[in-house]
Design an enzyme around this catalytic site. Structure first.
Site, PDB file in Angstrom:
ATOM      1  N   LYS A 178       0.681  -1.362   0.054  1.00 49.43           N
ATOM      2  CA  LYS A 178       0.428  -0.152  -0.131  1.00 49.43           C
ATOM      3  C   LYS A 178       0.937   1.101   0.291  1.00 49.43           C
ATOM      4  CE  LYS A 178      -1.603   3.038   3.060  1.00 49.43           C
ATOM      5  NZ  LYS A 178      -1.517   4.367   2.037  1.00 49.43           N
ATOM      6  N   GLU A 252       8.504   1.242  11.725  1.00 44.59           N
ATOM      7  CA  GLU A 252      10.147   2.169  11.268  1.00 44.59           C
ATOM      8  C   GLU A 252       9.354   3.033  11.380  1.00 44.59           C
ATOM      9  OE1 GLU A 252      13.252   1.288  11.140  1.00 44.59           O
ATOM     10  OE2 GLU A 252      13.425  -0.623  10.457  1.00 44.59           O
ATOM     11  N   CYS A 286      13.459  10.395   7.930  1.00 46.17           N
ATOM     12  CA  CYS A 286      12.915   9.848   9.049  1.00 46.17           C
ATOM     13  C   CYS A 286      14.263   9.750  10.431  1.00 46.17           C
ATOM     14  CB  CYS A 286      12.721   8.660   9.201  1.00 46.17           C
ATOM     15  SG  CYS A 286      14.347   7.809   8.306  1.00 46.17           S
ATOM     16  N   GLU A 384       8.979  15.896  16.382  1.00 43.20           N
ATOM     17  CA  GLU A 384       9.474  15.452  14.866  1.00 43.20           C
ATOM     18  C   GLU A 384       8.505  16.708  14.262  1.00 43.20           C
ATOM     19  OE1 GLU A 384       8.189  12.262  12.026  1.00 43.20           O
ATOM     20  OE2 GLU A 384      10.334  11.763  12.022  1.00 43.20           O
TER      21      GLU A 384
HETATM   22  P1  NAD Z   1       1.921   7.960   8.307  1.00 43.97           P
HETATM   23  O1  NAD Z   1       1.808   7.363   9.226  1.00 43.97           O
HETATM   24  O2  NAD Z   1       0.485   9.638   8.505  1.00 43.97           O
HETATM   25  O3  NAD Z   1       1.547   7.208   6.489  1.00 43.97           O
HETATM   26  C1  NAD Z   1       1.903   6.207   6.621  1.00 43.97           C
HETATM   27  C2  NAD Z   1       1.563   5.401   5.703  1.00 43.97           C
HETATM   28  O4  NAD Z   1       0.929   5.143   6.255  1.00 43.97           O
HETATM   29  C3  NAD Z   1       1.033   5.674   4.419  1.00 43.97           C
HETATM   30  O5  NAD Z   1       0.808   4.685   3.280  1.00 43.97           O
HETATM   31  C4  NAD Z   1      -0.785   5.659   4.939  1.00 43.97           C
HETATM   32  O6  NAD Z   1      -1.712   5.927   3.910  1.00 43.97           O
HETATM   33  C5  NAD Z   1      -0.415   4.677   5.976  1.00 43.97           C
HETATM   34  N1  NAD Z   1      -1.033   5.155   6.896  1.00 43.97           N
HETATM   35  C6  NAD Z   1      -1.543   5.888   7.907  1.00 43.97           C
HETATM   36  N2  NAD Z   1      -2.664   5.692   8.647  1.00 43.97           N
HETATM   37  C7  NAD Z   1      -2.378   3.972   9.209  1.00 43.97           C
HETATM   38  C8  NAD Z   1      -3.592   3.465  10.025  1.00 43.97           C
HETATM   39  N3  NAD Z   1      -3.891   3.649  10.938  1.00 43.97           N
HETATM   40  N4  NAD Z   1      -3.241   2.094   9.453  1.00 43.97           N
HETATM   41  C9  NAD Z   1      -2.254   1.718   8.507  1.00 43.97           C
HETATM   42  N5  NAD Z   1      -1.782   2.422   7.716  1.00 43.97           N
HETATM   43  C10 NAD Z   1      -2.109   3.905   7.958  1.00 43.97           C
HETATM   44  O7  NAD Z   1       3.060   8.737   7.534  1.00 43.97           O
HETATM   45  P2  NAD Z   1       3.578  10.053   6.325  1.00 43.97           P
HETATM   46  O8  NAD Z   1       3.983  11.644   7.022  1.00 43.97           O
HETATM   47  O9  NAD Z   1       3.263   9.389   5.097  1.00 43.97           O
HETATM   48  O10 NAD Z   1       4.948   9.351   6.332  1.00 43.97           O
HETATM   49  C11 NAD Z   1       6.223  10.708   7.681  1.00 43.97           C
HETATM   50  C12 NAD Z   1       6.402   9.965   8.491  1.00 43.97           C
HETATM   51  O11 NAD Z   1       7.228   8.926   8.670  1.00 43.97           O
HETATM   52  C13 NAD Z   1       7.827  10.645   9.514  1.00 43.97           C
HETATM   53  O12 NAD Z   1       7.096  10.465  11.047  1.00 43.97           O
HETATM   54  C14 NAD Z   1       9.145   9.612   8.918  1.00 43.97           C
HETATM   55  O13 NAD Z   1       9.829   9.870  10.397  1.00 43.97           O
HETATM   56  C15 NAD Z   1       8.031   8.643   9.408  1.00 43.97           C
HETATM   57  N6  NAD Z   1       9.374   7.443   8.294  1.00 43.97           N
HETATM   58  C16 NAD Z   1      10.061   6.793   8.826  1.00 43.97           C
HETATM   59  C17 NAD Z   1      11.151   6.412   8.368  1.00 43.97           C
HETATM   60  C18 NAD Z   1      11.999   5.284   9.469  1.00 43.97           C
HETATM   61  O14 NAD Z   1      12.409   4.144   8.903  1.00 43.97           O
HETATM   62  N7  NAD Z   1      12.242   4.976  10.380  1.00 43.97           N
HETATM   63  C19 NAD Z   1      11.649   6.573   7.259  1.00 43.97           C
HETATM   64  C20 NAD Z   1      10.587   7.103   6.526  1.00 43.97           C
HETATM   65  C21 NAD Z   1       9.412   7.331   7.359  1.00 43.97           C
END
Ligand code: NAD
Length: 479
Positions: A178, A252, A286, A384
């Site tokens: 997804k 992650e 991240c 963050e």
């Molecule tokens: P997000 O959590 O809003 O979304 C990430 C993904 O999850 C998207 O595909 C979204 O549609 C889906 N999603 C959101 N809520 C969900 C739920 N309740 N159940 C299932 N799927 C869900 O994050 P974002 O804004 O897209 O990305 C930014 C965040 O990602 C930042 O906090 C960043 O630090 C983190 N990030 C972490 C890493 C790592 O390796 N630790 C790497 C990149 C980004």
């Protein structure tokens, strides 16, 4: 403009069952650049069913590791062929400067496939061990954990997909992916490449959608393992769902990593590497070191160096190779980052670089911003921001720097800066974080990556990242 009419499910391109579409806009031009069908629940059901069939199909399950590795290599060959176009697609969707997208989104997914193909070839599937009681032996087997739900964010869409897809394929697991709505187009390119490479039907399925589709997928009864990268908030919800279902999950999540600048640090080297270490992908990374901890004696020098670099970076068109800072992924995210800058000012921190939008008539840009005189307990120092916003905090002794670095809910990345490498390693050992760089920071795909504390659960990359897609079985033998 890329318009897709079909979804890739079960090895076929077919229309979505609903009529909804997801539109993708360029964050630098604000123009529409593509649209894809949105997957509904029935499409997710079909994708999971196709993956379950693939898990047991002779075409996939009966492949020996060498043949699976050969298929993974062929997938990598297909991705090499359109490397520059794929990198460009990421830049167009999320505003990543193309000079970063070429290695990070173009090349790295290929490298990950090659790395896991090699592990698939060389890592024994079964190992015979003598029993502890001396009465025979045990055959320890690695089996695929099953159908994987992979949910990824928009910031490094292809690479974070491949962090999951490459080891899953190597372990023998079919995947339902997804992607994020902001960057859904590249997932279609990955699916097309997998299809051309001859990855069997149902081994990769793509369900475009938002959080609702993600939620439905991760709790689906046909899923055996969840691999998620994204925010800590969503990670907690997914972790709760998986806990109830006793479903293995890798999370992650977010970060607020520290750069400890020691008394003997080469501040010029820090300045030279700052763009990559603290502001990579316009701060939408991240693990970047966004909290810079400087010894009081050299505080002004460090603030001047950091502010100087931030003020000198080229902000603009992500497709221009000279650009160092692109836009925020969406207007909503730009507003969020700007709200943090306003909050920093309101909290009494001193703005020493940036502080708002550059003069452009379009695009969701934020100038690289640096705050000095920041209170360690303030929100801009603790939360963050996920944009080009850095804080510089003073410390007296190195012990205090380590305590400040560790006084965080997160523990994902971090850096230490010193001319004494042994001291750097010692400091790195004391930091509560899944990865720390000494005088630089660069992920190593052959070593584990992941978070302490609220930054996540489990590890990706390295052989450890492959183990996350395997189930272990012990077969006891009396001889
Ligand atoms: P997000 O959590 O809003 O979304 C990430 C993904 O999850 C998207 O595909 C979204 O549609 C889906 N999603 C959101 N809520 C969900 C739920 N309740 N159940 C299932 N799927 C869900 O994050 P974002 O804004 O897209 O990305 C930014 C965040 O990602 C930042 O906090 C960043 O630090 C983190 N990030 C972490 C890493 C790592 O390796 N630790 C790497 C990149 C980004």
């Amino acid at each position: 403009m890329q318009v897709h009419e079909s979804l890739y499910l079960g090895g076929e391109w077919r229309p979505a069952l609903d009529n909804a579409a997801i539109e993708v806009r360029s964050p630098s031009t604000e123009q529409l650049i593509g649209s894809v069908p949105a997957a509904g629940r029935a499409d997710v059901d079909d994708a999971v069913a196709a993956a379950r069939r693939a898990l047991r199909s002779a075409e996939w399950a009966d492949l020996n590791p060498d043949r699976r590795a050969a298929l993974i290599d062929r997938f990598a060959d297909e991705l090499v062929a359109d490397l520059a176009d794929r990198a460009r697609l990421t830049s167009e969707q999320n505003g990543m400067p193309i000079s970063i997208a070429l290695p990070a989104e173009g090349q790295l997914p290929v490298g990950l496939l090659r790395y896991y193909a090699e592990l698939c070839r060389t890592r024994p599937v079964e190992e015979r061990r003598p029993r502890l009681d001396g009465r025979g032996s045990t055959l320890v087997r690695r089996e695929p954990v099953g159908v994987v739900a992979a949910v990824v964010p928009w910031n490094f869409p292809q690479t974070l997909t491949m962090f999951k897809l490459a080891p899953a394929l190597a372990a023998g697991c079919p995947v339902v992916l997804k992607p994020s709505p902001e960057t859904v187009l590249d997932a279609f390119e990955l699916a097309a490449a997998a299809d051309r490479a001859g990855i069997p039907p149902g081994v990769l399925n793509v369900v475009p959608g938002g959080a609702d589709v993600g939620e439905y997928l991760v709790a689906h009864p046909g899923v055996d393992k969840v691999a998620f990268t994204g925010s800590t908030t969503a990670g907690r919800e997914i972790g709760e769902a998986c806990g109830r279902l006793l479903r293995p999950v890798t999370l992650e999540l977010g970060g607020k990593s520290a750069a400890i600048v020691a008394d003997d640090a080469d501040v010029a080297a820090l300045a030279q590497r700052l763009a990559g270490v603290s502001l990579l992908n316009s701060g939408q990374t991240c693990y970047v070191s966004t909290r810079i901890l400087a010894p009081r004696r050299r505080y002004d020098e460090v603030v001047d160096a950091v502010a100087g670099v931030a003020g000198s970076l080229t902000v603009g068109d992500p497709l221009d190779r000279a650009t160092q800072i692109g836009p925020m992924v969406s207007s909503r995210h730009r507003d969020r980052v700007e709200a943090y800058i306003e909050l920093g000012v309101a909290e009494g921190a001193k703005l020493v670089a940036g502080g708002g939008r550059p003069e452009t008539d379009r695009g969701w840009f934020v100038r690289p911003t640096v705050f000095a005189g920041v209170d360690a307990d303030s929100r801009i120092a603790r939360e963050e921001i996920f944009g080009p916003v850095l804080v510089v905090l003073p410390y007296e002794e190195l012990d205090e720097a380590v305590a400040l670095a560790n006084d965080s809910d997160y523990g994902l990345g971090g850096t230490v800066w010193t001319s004494d490498v042994e001291k750097g390693i010692d400091l790195a050992r004391r930091i509560e974080s899944g990865s720390v760089g000494v005088n630089f920071y660069s992920l190593d795909p052959a070593s584990p990556f992941g978070g302490y504390k609220d930054s996540g659960v489990g590890r990706e990359l390295g052989p450890e990242g492959l183990a996350a897609y395997e189930q272990l079985k012990s077969i006891y033998l009396s001889h």
